[in-house]
Design an enzyme around this catalytic site. Structure first.
Site, mmCIF file in Angstrom:
data_model
loop_
_atom_site.group_PDB
_atom_site.id
_atom_site.type_symbol
_atom_site.label_atom_id
_atom_site.label_comp_id
_atom_site.label_asym_id
_atom_site.label_seq_id
_atom_site.Cartn_x
_atom_site.Cartn_y
_atom_site.Cartn_z
ATOM 1 N N LYS A 130 0.819 -1.223 0.000
ATOM 2 C CA LYS A 130 0.000 0.000 0.000
ATOM 3 C C LYS A 130 0.851 1.272 0.000
ATOM 4 C CE LYS A 130 -3.633 -0.353 -0.322
ATOM 5 N NZ LYS A 130 -4.350 -0.642 -1.601
ATOM 6 N N PRO A 339 -12.345 5.577 -0.984
ATOM 7 C CA PRO A 339 -12.508 6.386 0.234
ATOM 8 C C PRO A 339 -12.218 5.578 1.490
ATOM 9 C CG PRO A 339 -14.648 5.815 -0.720
ATOM 10 C CD PRO A 339 -13.615 5.416 -1.722
ATOM 11 N N HIS A 340 -11.505 6.194 2.428
ATOM 12 C CA HIS A 340 -11.175 5.534 3.690
ATOM 13 C C HIS A 340 -12.324 5.700 4.680
ATOM 14 C CE1 HIS A 340 -6.531 5.892 2.993
ATOM 15 N NE2 HIS A 340 -7.122 5.092 2.137
#
Length: 373
Positions: A130, A339-340
């Site tokens: 990531k 989106p987190h």
């Protein structure tokens, strides 16, 4: 007499016509037979000829499936070529041709799978998950002197017992002057990986893409949450004791961000000069600038530049401009830029306080200040 001669010529013409049709059918049959056995895949093809929907993740998923299914497919190929009357072809070579043909290439010159030599990697992108490793690999594959395996082979952490020859056979063929590469982000956090890579070649160049460890942890969690919607909350996984603010360093999403500790392990086997630390943030904000550093580190001519990128406002990431012969630009996949979830600000601050000394240590070790604090 004259009419008899006409009949002879007419019959001869019919015979020649039938012979011509017969040989044409034989050629067509032969072509389809070889294609069905996979041999026609060695014919020259124009790179970019195989398109996906333009997303890097689709390539990664498809290539990883090939690696995971490889033993079973190889066994089937051995059985098929061993059957009576089957053409005697090398099953390993046949599978390699299929794997390489399934990778989406990024050069624009015709090549054949049988050209060049399979070599062990001269450079490896070893981390971090990531952080931006997929984007970096895809950007690098624009360069005509870089040939990279599209999937993550996981040789030095999962499949080391299969041997270096197995690993070499995974790699694409390269010509003289080209660099063979691969990327597997989990190498950076695998204790045994440094010694294993050094056993292969202690001169290997190592690239580490790093990102703010707090943002990286949230991104890691978000990816896992997408695959497992029943996952506990971020804060319950990150904190052993929420009231005391004790971080659970056994959780992989937290542990990966301890870059200094992982680097210490690698520096036991490789000097710092063998590493390039790429900023995941700058890879987004200034991809051409970061790629310039990468090309210099690899000893490559600076081919990748601003002209290859445009910023996709919707995704919030840089994309590669439409290459010649392609119908669309290539962007990070649907899983990138998602989106987190909302994380309480006090949890994020606790994590920042936790990572600060590790970040400072990493800045000192790498000689770069990434500005995460």
């Amino acid at each position: 007499m004259g009419c008899g001669g006409c009949r002879v010529r007419f019959n001869l013409g019919k015979v020649l016509s039938k012979v011509s049709v017969f040989f044409t059918m034989v050629l067509i049959f032969t072509y389809f037979f070889y294609c069905l056995t996979g041999l026609c895949d060695s014919a020259p093809r124009t790179l970019f000829s195989k398109e996906t929907d333009g997303d890097y993740d689709d390539l990664e998923d498809r290539s990883q499936v090939l690696v995971n299914m490889r033993p079973a497919v190889l066994a089937q190929l051995h059985n098929r070529t061993a059957s009576p009357g089957a053409p005697q072809v090398d099953a390993e070579e046949q599978l390699q041709q299929y794997e390489q043909g399934s990778e989406r290439e990024t050069n624009s010159i015709p090549v054949a799978n049988n050209y060049g030599t399979k070599r062990l990697p001269k450079a490896i992108i070893i981390g971090v998950k990531k952080g931006g490793t997929r984007a970096l690999l895809e950007f690098l594959r624009i360069h005509p002197d870089v040939r990279a395996f599209g999937a993550e082979p996981h040789f030095f952490d999962r499949f080391y017992d299969r041997g270096l020859e197995w690993y070499r056979n995974l790699m694409p063929r390269t010509l003289d002057g080209q660099i063979t590469m691969e990327k597997t982000p989990s190498y950076f956090v695998t204790k045994e990986a440094p010694s294993r890579v050094c056993t292969m070649n202690c001169q290997t160049k190592l690239i580490v893409v790093v990102r703010d460890p707090v943002t990286r942890a949230v991104s890691d969690y978000t990816q896992t949450l997408t695959k497992n919607p029943g996952l506990p909350s971020f804060q319950s996984l990150a904190l052993k004791n929420s009231s005391a603010g004790i971080i659970d360093t056994t959780w992989s999403a937290v542990r990966i961000g301890l870059y200094a500790k992982h680097l210490e392990n690698w520096l036991q086997y490789f000097p710092l000069s063998h590493f390039l630390f790429v900023s995941g943030e700058r890879l987004v904000s200034d991809p051409a600038g970061e790629m310039g550093r990468v090309q210099d580190f690899l000893g490559l001519k600076r081919v990748i530049s601003d002209k290859h990128f445009y910023f996709n406002q919707t995704k919030g990431f840089p994309c590669l401009k439409k290459p010649e012969g392609s119908s669309r630009p290539r962007c990070l996949g649907k899983s990138k830029g998602r989106p987190h979830p909302q994380i309480p600000s006090e949890v994020l601050q606790t994590l920042r306080d936790f990572y600060r000394p590790f970040n400072q240590r990493f800045y000192q070790m790498s000689g770069q200040d990434f500005g995460w604090d």
